[in-house]
Write an enzyme that holds these catalytic residues in place. Structure first.
Site, PDB file in Angstrom:
ATOM      1  N   SER A  66       0.871  -1.181   0.000  1.00 13.80           N
ATOM      2  CA  SER A  66       0.000   0.000   0.000  1.00 13.80           C
ATOM      3  C   SER A  66       0.903   1.224   0.000  1.00 13.80           C
ATOM      4  CB  SER A  66      -0.835  -0.016   1.287  1.00 13.80           C
ATOM      5  OG  SER A  66      -1.441   1.224   1.520  1.00 13.80           O
ATOM      6  N   TYR A  93      -1.503  -0.024  10.792  1.00 11.55           N
ATOM      7  CA  TYR A  93      -1.580  -0.586   9.433  1.00 11.55           C
ATOM      8  C   TYR A  93      -0.271  -0.333   8.685  1.00 11.55           C
ATOM      9  CZ  TYR A  93      -3.338  -1.280   4.640  1.00 11.55           C
ATOM     10  OH  TYR A  93      -3.520  -1.713   3.351  1.00 11.55           O
TER      11      TYR A  93
HETATM   12  N1  LIG Z   1      -8.840  -1.080  -0.495  1.00 11.30           N
HETATM   13  C1  LIG Z   1      -7.818  -0.261  -0.319  1.00 11.30           C
HETATM   14  O1  LIG Z   1      -8.008   0.969  -0.224  1.00 11.30           O
HETATM   15  C2  LIG Z   1      -6.419  -0.819  -0.291  1.00 11.30           C
HETATM   16  C3  LIG Z   1      -5.357   0.088  -0.526  1.00 11.30           C
HETATM   17  C4  LIG Z   1      -4.057  -0.390  -0.493  1.00 11.30           C
HETATM   18  C5  LIG Z   1      -3.800  -1.718  -0.225  1.00 11.30           C
HETATM   19  N2  LIG Z   1      -4.853  -2.574   0.025  1.00 11.30           N
HETATM   20  C6  LIG Z   1      -4.507  -3.974   0.329  1.00 11.30           C
HETATM   21  O2  LIG Z   1      -5.145  -4.814  -0.625  1.00 11.30           O
HETATM   22  C7  LIG Z   1      -5.402  -6.095  -0.039  1.00 11.30           C
HETATM   23  C8  LIG Z   1      -6.842  -6.510  -0.338  1.00 11.30           C
HETATM   24  O3  LIG Z   1      -7.717  -5.594   0.288  1.00 11.30           O
HETATM   25  P1  LIG Z   1      -9.168  -5.226  -0.294  1.00 11.30           P
HETATM   26  O4  LIG Z   1      -9.199  -3.775  -0.505  1.00 11.30           O
HETATM   27  O5  LIG Z   1      -9.530  -6.127  -1.396  1.00 11.30           O
HETATM   28  O6  LIG Z   1     -10.043  -5.507   1.022  1.00 11.30           O
HETATM   29  P2  LIG Z   1     -11.280  -6.514   1.313  1.00 11.30           P
HETATM   30  O7  LIG Z   1     -12.314  -6.355   0.261  1.00 11.30           O
HETATM   31  O8  LIG Z   1     -11.616  -6.281   2.741  1.00 11.30           O
HETATM   32  O9  LIG Z   1     -10.623  -7.954   1.106  1.00 11.30           O
HETATM   33  C9  LIG Z   1      -9.798  -8.548   2.066  1.00 11.30           C
HETATM   34  C10 LIG Z   1      -9.671 -10.018   1.739  1.00 11.30           C
HETATM   35  O10 LIG Z   1      -8.823 -10.613   2.733  1.00 11.30           O
HETATM   36  C11 LIG Z   1      -9.413 -11.826   3.166  1.00 11.30           C
HETATM   37  N3  LIG Z   1      -9.039 -12.141   4.533  1.00 11.30           N
HETATM   38  C12 LIG Z   1      -9.181 -11.363   5.645  1.00 11.30           C
HETATM   39  N4  LIG Z   1      -8.764 -12.030   6.727  1.00 11.30           N
HETATM   40  C13 LIG Z   1      -8.357 -13.255   6.294  1.00 11.30           C
HETATM   41  C14 LIG Z   1      -7.836 -14.398   6.942  1.00 11.30           C
HETATM   42  N5  LIG Z   1      -7.609 -14.427   8.277  1.00 11.30           N
HETATM   43  N6  LIG Z   1      -7.521 -15.484   6.196  1.00 11.30           N
HETATM   44  C15 LIG Z   1      -7.739 -15.476   4.860  1.00 11.30           C
HETATM   45  N7  LIG Z   1      -8.230 -14.424   4.192  1.00 11.30           N
HETATM   46  C16 LIG Z   1      -8.531 -13.329   4.911  1.00 11.30           C
HETATM   47  C17 LIG Z   1     -10.920 -11.614   3.033  1.00 11.30           C
HETATM   48  O11 LIG Z   1     -11.564 -12.858   2.780  1.00 11.30           O
HETATM   49  P3  LIG Z   1     -12.482 -13.663   3.848  1.00 11.30           P
HETATM   50  O12 LIG Z   1     -13.295 -12.666   4.589  1.00 11.30           O
HETATM   51  O13 LIG Z   1     -13.233 -14.595   2.956  1.00 11.30           O
HETATM   52  O14 LIG Z   1     -11.489 -14.389   4.709  1.00 11.30           O
HETATM   53  C18 LIG Z   1     -11.006 -10.746   1.776  1.00 11.30           C
HETATM   54  O15 LIG Z   1     -11.130 -11.540   0.628  1.00 11.30           O
HETATM   55  C19 LIG Z   1      -5.069  -5.968   1.449  1.00 11.30           C
HETATM   56  O16 LIG Z   1      -3.799  -6.531   1.692  1.00 11.30           O
HETATM   57  C20 LIG Z   1      -5.027  -4.472   1.674  1.00 11.30           C
HETATM   58  O17 LIG Z   1      -4.181  -4.122   2.737  1.00 11.30           O
HETATM   59  C21 LIG Z   1      -6.149  -2.155  -0.012  1.00 11.30           C
END
Ligand SMILES: NC(=O)c1ccc[n+]([C@@H]2O[C@H](COP(=O)([O-])OP(=O)(O)OC[C@H]3O[C@@H](n4cnc5c(N)ncnc54)[C@H](OP(=O)(O)O)[C@@H]3O)[C@@H](O)[C@H]2O)c1
Length: 264
Positions: free
Chosen positions: A140, A153
């Site tokens: 990120s 974070y």
């Molecule tokens: N959205 C943003 O603004 C943003 C910006 C920069 C970086 N990111 C990074 O991008 C990545 C994906 O985030 P996203 O935005 O797609 O968020 P999201 O929609 O909340 O997705 C998070 C994913 O992680 C999985 N997860 C959470 N806890 C878990 C566990 N204990 N074991 C296995 N899977 C788990 C969830 O699946 P289940 O609930 O099915 O387990 C879900 O599929 C993250 O690493 C985040 O830090 C996001």
């Protein structure tokens, strides 16, 4: 630039960026190993992947549990015979002042955002070496800038960046590449799924464009093909990252303004 395909393991494939990544690789006929905890959502993404032209294997796993991590990597190899790309995408946010961080919650955050990706790399390394594969780390902008209320974070993503940097150098001889992806804000359920202390989330940084998960996925797939080390996915992400390194005084001023806004 050659298209990287084969078996792609995606953690956190049940929603958001992970789902979009799975679908992007499916469109080039890859075999997707879809992982996450929510089996209903994983089954839905598997149908989308098959509809997009890929093959889908679902292995539900909580990546903070060692037995699940082993089952994920062993299952992927048993069912597809290889591992070409390991996408460490599963992750969670944490909004709260650094002074108020709960240490138990910080440990749980590191278990998901730092220890799980590292351990999955360790477990998958022999197979990745055999295939000359690629590790993708979803970092990120918070992996290079610690904004107010984002200390926990950012600490987890800074740690992920450090491990990725060391791994990248160490794995050159093994022919395994490490690609770090640094998005700014992305329109997913990330904010809702984050821990928010003191009853509120973070302050959106000024000038940040919110991307779609599909945009980030397309950029990630291209970065893997192009053998890039790092991809910063928007002008905002590139500007924040460059300012932190080259004009730290300006970054301190911006952070102080954001902290004042967070208090008001
Ligand atoms: N959205 C943003 O603004 C943003 C910006 C920069 C970086 N990111 C990074 O991008 C990545 C994906 O985030 P996203 O935005 O797609 O968020 P999201 O929609 O909340 O997705 C998070 C994913 O992680 C999985 N997860 C959470 N806890 C878990 C566990 N204990 N074991 C296995 N899977 C788990 C969830 O699946 P289940 O609930 O099915 O387990 C879900 O599929 C993250 O690493 C985040 O830090 C996001």
């Amino acid at each position: 630039m050659s298209a990287v395909s084969g078996t792609v393991v995606v953690t956190g494939a049940s929603s958001g960026i992970g789902r979009a990544l799975a679908r992007a690789w499916a469109r080039r006929g890859s075999t997707l190993v879809l992982s996450g905890r929510d089996q209903v959502s994983l089954a839905r993404v598997a149908r989308e992947v098959e509809g997009d032209g890929g093959k889908a294997v679902v292995i539900a796993a909580d990546v903070t549990r060692e037995e699940d991590r082993k089952r994920l990597i062993e299952g992927a190899l048993a069912r597809t015979g290889r591992l070409d790309v390991l996408v460490n995408n599963a992750g969670r946010g944490y909004y709260g002042s650094a002074a108020g961080i709960d240490l138990g919650e910080l440990e749980a955050l590191f278990a998901l955002n730092v220890f799980a990706p590292l351990r999955l790399v360790q477990l998958g390394l022999d197979a990745l070496t055999r295939s000359g594969g690629t590790i993708v780390m979803l970092s990120s902008v918070a992996g290079v800038v610690a904004a107010p209320r984002m200390g926990a974070y950012a600490a987890s993503k800074f740690a992920l960046e450090a491990l990725s940097m060391a791994l990248r150098a160490e794995l050159v001889g093994a022919g395994v590449r490490v690609v770090v992806v640094r998005p700014g804000p992305v329109a997913t359920r990330f904010r809702e799924n984050s821990i928010s202390r003191e009853g509120r989330a973070g302050v959106r940084p000024p000038g940040a464009r919110v991307q779609t998960a599909e945009e980030v996925a397309a950029q990630t797939v291209r970065a893997v093909d192009a053998r890039r080390a790092v991809v910063e996915t928007t002008a905002f992400a590139r500007a924040a990252s460059a300012t932190a390194r080259m004009a730290p005084g300006a970054m301190r001023w911006i952070s102080a303004v954001m902290a004042a806004r967070a208090r008001s």
